[in-house]
Scaffold this active site. Structure first.
Site, PDB file in Angstrom:
ATOM      1  CG  ASP A  35      -1.984   0.918   1.050  1.00 12.06           C
ATOM      2  OD1 ASP A  35      -2.370   1.562   0.083  1.00 12.06           O
ATOM      3  OD2 ASP A  35      -2.599   1.203   1.949  1.00 12.06           O
ATOM      4  CG  HIS A  52      -0.069   1.733  -9.473  1.00 16.74           C
ATOM      5  ND1 HIS A  52      -0.343   1.573  -7.941  1.00 16.74           N
ATOM      6  CD2 HIS A  52      -0.993   2.426  -9.947  1.00 16.74           C
ATOM      7  CE1 HIS A  52      -1.522   1.900  -7.687  1.00 16.74           C
ATOM      8  NE2 HIS A  52      -2.125   2.372  -8.534  1.00 16.74           N
ATOM      9  CG  LEU A 146       8.917 -17.312  -3.020  1.00 15.74           C
ATOM     10  CD1 LEU A 146       8.653 -17.313  -1.726  1.00 15.74           C
ATOM     11  CD2 LEU A 146       9.497 -16.073  -3.522  1.00 15.74           C
TER      12      LEU A 146
HETATM   13  C1  FPP Z   1      -2.077   0.044  -3.308  1.00 12.20           C
HETATM   14  O1  FPP Z   1      -1.625   1.463  -3.399  1.00 12.20           O
HETATM   15  C2  FPP Z   1      -1.460  -0.729  -4.396  1.00 12.20           C
HETATM   16  C3  FPP Z   1      -2.075  -1.273  -5.582  1.00 12.20           C
HETATM   17  C4  FPP Z   1      -3.731  -1.280  -5.380  1.00 12.20           C
HETATM   18  C5  FPP Z   1      -1.442  -1.860  -6.613  1.00 12.20           C
HETATM   19  C6  FPP Z   1      -0.113  -2.710  -6.290  1.00 12.20           C
HETATM   20  C7  FPP Z   1       0.601  -2.750  -7.558  1.00 12.20           C
HETATM   21  C8  FPP Z   1       1.893  -2.935  -7.553  1.00 12.20           C
HETATM   22  C9  FPP Z   1       2.894  -2.787  -6.492  1.00 12.20           C
HETATM   23  C10 FPP Z   1       2.521  -2.928  -9.017  1.00 12.20           C
HETATM   24  C11 FPP Z   1       2.572  -4.112  -9.651  1.00 12.20           C
HETATM   25  C12 FPP Z   1       2.575  -5.375  -9.011  1.00 12.20           C
HETATM   26  C13 FPP Z   1       3.302  -6.479  -9.529  1.00 12.20           C
HETATM   27  C14 FPP Z   1       2.767  -7.815  -8.824  1.00 12.20           C
HETATM   28  C15 FPP Z   1       3.663  -6.570 -11.058  1.00 12.20           C
HETATM   29  P1  FPP Z   1      -2.495   2.629  -3.479  1.00 12.20           P
HETATM   30  O2  FPP Z   1      -2.657   2.694  -4.898  1.00 12.20           O
HETATM   31  O3  FPP Z   1      -3.961   2.097  -2.873  1.00 12.20           O
HETATM   32  O4  FPP Z   1      -2.030   3.730  -2.901  1.00 12.20           O
HETATM   33  P2  FPP Z   1      -2.453   4.965  -1.824  1.00 12.20           P
HETATM   34  O5  FPP Z   1      -3.328   4.253  -0.694  1.00 12.20           O
HETATM   35  O6  FPP Z   1      -1.248   5.781  -1.517  1.00 12.20           O
HETATM   36  O7  FPP Z   1      -3.579   5.458  -2.908  1.00 12.20           O
END
Ligand code: FPP
Length: 261
Positions: A35, A52, A146
């Site tokens: 997050d 992201h 893993l």
């Molecule tokens: C949450 O941060 C993150 C996500 C919803 C997406 C996670 C994706 C990645 C880390 C990139 C790609 C992953 C892979 C496995 C290739 P948020 O957007 O909710 O952040 P915020 O709370 O600060 O708005």
């Protein structure tokens, strides 16, 4: 594991963090709610998608760290059922990022004996994402190191409702007797069937919530909350979480004295 495209720039102090780990007391399964990508990008005056994209580096780091330590299972919450409600531009970018990351990392997963897995409602992913995912899952299926599970279009309530529907159907067809339903039987109807429950769940970005992630499986997990935003999360932060886990007394409902006997 230098094939993972990552340079940690680890300091001497950080090296000693890894040395503090008790190697025969590691969890078998770590689950992570990644997050803080959006906030990380906002702090830099950039779009959420930028966050992201930078989160992928942290994915590589924890995958590499878990594989190097010999942890058996790592589960990452990459896209929740609720994330479909985000602006289309962000959803499309996340899907594209998923495809490009799987494609660029497949060779490295092979080289490092990592088996890719996906949990969630895979059918709701766009066709090209499903295809790319299935290719990589099948390519890495014989790897024995893993198991990296990506939770995609996943939510725990969805998973539990699906399990209940399937059990109800099995009862209707007389293949399951309601009397025989135990915790183990129920677990086998979840998308994590065959995977042990996580001993440790990490959430980054300072939020203290479970957000519909592995509600059944986290029943006895230790929870670790880090203030670090996901794109900044590095191996050393993962080690810190593991060291904290190793200091916990896991009682499973028993008393401290009972555990000492
Ligand atoms: C949450 O941060 C993150 C996500 C919803 C997406 C996670 C994706 C990645 C880390 C990139 C790609 C992953 C892979 C496995 C290739 P948020 O957007 O909710 O952040 P915020 O709370 O600060 O708005």
């Amino acid at each position: 594991m230098e094939d993972f495209k990552t340079k940690t720039g680890r300091t001497v102090e950080d090296m000693s963090i890894k040395d503090q780990l008790i190697l025969d007391k590691l969890p078998r399964h770590v689950a992570i709610i990644m997050d803080g990508n959006g906030r990380w990008a906002k702090q830099r005056g950039n779009s959420r998608v930028f966050g992201h994209k930078n989160g992928v580096k942290a994915v590589r780091e924890v995958t590499e760290a878990a594989a190097e330590l010999g942890i058996d299972y790592l589960t990452l919450y990459a896209f929740s059922t609720e994330n479909w409600n985000r602006p289309k531009i962000e959803v499309d970018a996340l899907m594209a990022l998923l495809v490009s990351t799987i494609s660029s990392e497949a060779k490295t997963l092979m080289k490092n004996n990592v088996k890719l897995n996906a949990i969630g409602c895979k059918e709701s992913l766009p066709d090209h994402v499903q295809k790319q995912l299935e290719n990589c899952i099948s390519e890495t299926s014989k790897n024995t190191g893993l198991t990296l599970s990506l939770a995609l279009s996943y939510s725990s309530r969805w998973e539990i409702v699906e399990a209940v529907k399937n059990i109800a159907q099995a009862i209707k067809e007389n293949t399951v007797d309601p009397e025989d339903i135990t915790n183990e039987v129920f677990s086998n109807y979840l998308t994590t069937a065959g995977i042990p429950d996580p001993e440790l769940m990490i959430r980054t970005s300072g939020e203290h919530r479970i957000s519909n992630f592995l509600l059944w499986q986290l029943a006895y997990s230790e929870l670790y909350f880090s203030e670090i935003l996901w794109p900044d999360f590095r191996k050393e932060d993962f080690y810190r979480a593991l060291i904290d886990f190793q200091s916990r007394e896991r009682r499973f409902g028993k008393t401290s004295d009972q555990l000492k006997k």
